[in-house]
Design a protein around this motif. Structure first.
Motif, PDB file in Angstrom:
ATOM      1  N   SER A  56       0.844  -1.194   0.000  1.00 32.46           N
ATOM      2  CA  SER A  56       0.000   0.000   0.000  1.00 32.46           C
ATOM      3  C   SER A  56       0.879   1.243   0.000  1.00 32.46           C
ATOM      4  O   SER A  56       2.027   1.211   0.458  1.00 32.46           O
ATOM      5  CB  SER A  56      -0.925   0.011   1.222  1.00 32.46           C
ATOM      6  OG  SER A  56      -0.171   0.051   2.418  1.00 32.46           O
ATOM      7  N   ARG A  64       1.010  10.657  -2.878  1.00 29.64           N
ATOM      8  CA  ARG A  64       0.105   9.505  -2.835  1.00 29.64           C
ATOM      9  C   ARG A  64      -1.016   9.608  -3.871  1.00 29.64           C
ATOM     10  O   ARG A  64      -1.296   8.650  -4.596  1.00 29.64           O
ATOM     11  CB  ARG A  64      -0.495   9.356  -1.438  1.00 29.64           C
ATOM     12  CG  ARG A  64      -1.351   8.102  -1.255  1.00 29.64           C
ATOM     13  CD  ARG A  64      -1.774   7.925   0.199  1.00 29.64           C
ATOM     14  NE  ARG A  64      -2.411   6.645   0.396  1.00 29.64           N
ATOM     15  CZ  ARG A  64      -3.715   6.415   0.230  1.00 29.64           C
ATOM     16  NH1 ARG A  64      -4.510   7.412  -0.144  1.00 29.64           N
ATOM     17  NH2 ARG A  64      -4.223   5.213   0.428  1.00 29.64           N
ATOM     18  N   LEU A  68      -1.538   6.983  -6.936  1.00 36.30           N
ATOM     19  CA  LEU A  68      -2.764   6.197  -7.078  1.00 36.30           C
ATOM     20  C   LEU A  68      -3.416   6.454  -8.435  1.00 36.30           C
ATOM     21  O   LEU A  68      -3.919   5.525  -9.080  1.00 36.30           O
ATOM     22  CB  LEU A  68      -3.738   6.536  -5.950  1.00 36.30           C
ATOM     23  CG  LEU A  68      -3.365   6.026  -4.555  1.00 36.30           C
ATOM     24  CD1 LEU A  68      -4.333   6.569  -3.516  1.00 36.30           C
ATOM     25  CD2 LEU A  68      -3.356   4.499  -4.526  1.00 36.30           C
ATOM     26  N   ASN A  72      -4.025   3.617 -11.196  1.00 34.53           N
ATOM     27  CA  ASN A  72      -5.389   3.376 -11.670  1.00 34.53           C
ATOM     28  C   ASN A  72      -5.507   3.579 -13.179  1.00 34.53           C
ATOM     29  O   ASN A  72      -6.276   2.892 -13.853  1.00 34.53           O
ATOM     30  CB  ASN A  72      -6.375   4.295 -10.944  1.00 34.53           C
ATOM     31  CG  ASN A  72      -6.552   3.919  -9.483  1.00 34.53           C
ATOM     32  OD1 ASN A  72      -6.379   2.766  -9.115  1.00 34.53           O
ATOM     33  ND2 ASN A  72      -6.879   4.892  -8.650  1.00 34.53           N
TER      34      ASN A  72
END
Length: 221
Positions: A56, A64, A68, A72
């Motif tokens: 993670s 962050r 992400l 994605n």
């Protein structure tokens, strides 16, 4: 053809008579985890053992949101292996790496790409990876990073993670006691041995991955 009372149908490829020969069943290429959960037994050495690991991005990482978004945007569809494990997003399936000096087969390329993203420290690095992915097949980090220091850092991060898991597995095995430890109950002894088989197999996978990562980092220095 034999119809069993439980509703199963067994089809033989030749004629059998009682006492003729032993009939075998093939369970498939399953890890000890699957064999134990689905069939209630383990193998002392299972070539198909594997480990599912989770990663993670820390919430305190100032990049962050961008990381992400990048992950994605270049998301790889969920892949379920024969053991029922999913490899997608931040969950990865590790298999045994047969040679420490080989190509690292057994460590998913998607995991190495995830480590590249996770260890990035600037907007420019993330932008460069996004551009590289767009110019190839859409997947991240299909080739080593041009910045050798960053390449080493990403793989050292994975090595640290696996080394920590190795320590945890060793501690669990130690808590089981020696294999020859006496036990009053046969069922408990069996469960202890199955647990040992399961942990030993997954530990072997983690050690093989750690050995390859260590060799890879040393080769780049």
């Amino acid at each position: 053809m034999v119809s069993l009372h439980v509703g199963l149908l067994v089809i033989a490829d030749c004629n059998y008579a009682p006492g003729d020969q032993q009939v075998f069943i093939r369970y498939g290429k399953f890890s000890n985890a699957t064999l134990l959960l689905d069939f209630g037994f383990t193998l002392p050495y299972n070539n198909y053992d594997q480990v599912q690991v989770e990663f993670s991005i820390p919430h305190h990482d100032c990049l962050r949101a961008l990381k992400l978004e990048l992950l994605n945007s270049h998301f790889v569809p969920t892949v379920k292996d024969v053991n029922g494990f999913n490899s997608s997003g931040s969950s990865f399936i590790i298999k045994e790496v047969m040679s420490a000096s080989g190509k690292g087969r057994g460590i998913p390329q998607s995991l190495r790409a995830y480590a590249h993203v996770l260890c990035s420290s600037s907007h420019q690095e993330l932008s460069d990876m996004a551009m590289e992915a767009a110019q190839s097949d859409g997947r991240l980090a299909r080739v080593p990073l041009k910045n050798r220091t960053r390449e080493i850092q990403a793989h050292q991060f994975l090595l640290s993670k696996f080394s920590h898991l190795v320590e945890e597995y060793n501690a669990c095995l130690k808590s089981l006691g020696p294999p020859t430890a006496p036990c009053m109950f046969e069922n408990v002894s069996l469960r202890r041995q199955q647990t040992r088989d399961l942990l030993t197999g997954e530990l072997r996978v983690l050690k093989s991955a750690s050995a390859w990562l260590k060799y890879y980092c040393e080769r780049l220095t």
